[in-house]
Write an enzyme that holds these catalytic residues in place. Structure first.
Site, short mmCIF file in Angstrom:
data_model
loop_
_atom_site.label_atom_id
_atom_site.label_comp_id
_atom_site.label_asym_id
_atom_site.label_seq_id
_atom_site.Cartn_x
_atom_site.Cartn_y
_atom_site.Cartn_z
N GLU A 17 58.23 94.24 18.09
CA GLU A 17 57.56 94.98 17.01
C GLU A 17 56.17 95.40 17.49
OE1 GLU A 17 57.11 93.08 13.25
OE2 GLU A 17 59.06 92.10 13.37
N ASP A 77 48.61 91.22 6.15
CA ASP A 77 48.35 90.50 7.39
C ASP A 77 47.13 89.60 7.27
OD1 ASP A 77 50.42 91.62 9.08
OD2 ASP A 77 49.36 93.51 8.82
#
Length: 261
Positions: free
Chosen positions: A44, A55
């Site tokens: 990824e 995140d």
């Protein structure tokens, strides 16, 4: 069977996440080669974004470094296009919808397919929105990988699994990436069994808060694959020079592969 799903056949793949352009696109290229060589099955690449809400601080800082270095989505796609013949494992872009919207949905789907990118993860895009983007991705042969969490309702779970392809990203805990203090969801086996009942043959990848081989050993029986991002970025950033950063990445991936196997 698409290129991503094929990686789940006969093994439990390791999906590794790095932030595209951190600290440079040239280093991203070298990391892709090293991760692939050490056994990463799917890679990824995070799309740098100024406000990555899902995140934790590790990936937020990596995204900021990439932005300061001048990385844009167009430049990241161009770099992947340039090296696609040297990359054998599937590449996935992970980023926020605003980046795709600014790029142009149809152009985005076409360009990433041309660059050899196999899938896309957009954490802030609900399953019941932007059907046109899903059509563009499907038409281009790019998997749209959706996320589920431990508190996803049965009704939403059915919508999400129906829309997802390649694999289903199962969030291991409630919170942001890299939060290894929470640990994984305590009812992990029941959670993934519930998801699997809706997902059918769609493989289940488990990510968020998986920080090393010991945790992998504890949970490996339940998902179909393991996703690691923040812990890998921490290892890379612990190096002072390029060689040390690459060696750290390689050693960490080898340790996770050993734990999986």
């Amino acid at each position: 069977m698409n290129k991503i799903s094929a990686q789940f056949k006969g093994k439990k793949p390791l999906v590794t996440y790095i932030s595209g352009g951190d600290p440079s696109l040239e280093m991203t290229e070298k990391l892709i080669y090293r991760l692939q060589a050490e056994g990463a099955d799917i890679i990824e690449l995070g799309i740098p974004f100024s406000d990555p809400l899902a995140d934790g601080p590790v990936i937020q800082e990596a995204s900021q470094r990439a932005l300061r270095g001048g990385t844009t989505l167009k430049k990241l796609i161009a770099k992947i296009d340039q090296i696609q013949n040297q990359v054998e494992v599937p590449l996935i872009l992970m980023g926020y919808y605003n980046s795709v919207l600014n790029y142009g949905e149809e152009e985005f789907a076409y360009d990433i397919a041309e660059a050899g990118i196999s899938g896309v993860i957009i954490p802030d895009l609900p399953a019941d929105e932007k059907a046109e983007l899903s059509r563009y991705l499907a038409r281009s042969g790019v998997s749209q990988i959706m996320l589920v969490t431990p508190n996803t309702s049965e009704q939403r779970l059915k919508k999400i699994t129906a829309k997802s392809s390649g694999f289903l990203y199962c969030v291991a805990h409630l919170g942001t990436t890299g939060d290894d203090q929470q640990g994984v969801y305590p009812e992990l086996e029941n959670y993934l069994e519930r998801v699997r009942n809706s997902a059918g043959e769609l493989p289940l990848g488990l990510g968020f808060g998986i920080d090393g081989p010991e945790k992998v050993k504890k949970i490996i029986d339940y998902p179909d694959g393991i996703i690691i991002g923040s812990a890998l970025i921490k290892q890379i950033q612990a190096g002072d020079k390029e060689k040390e950063m690459l060696d750290n990445a390689g050693e960490f991936v080898r340790s996770i592969k050993k734990a999986i196997n």
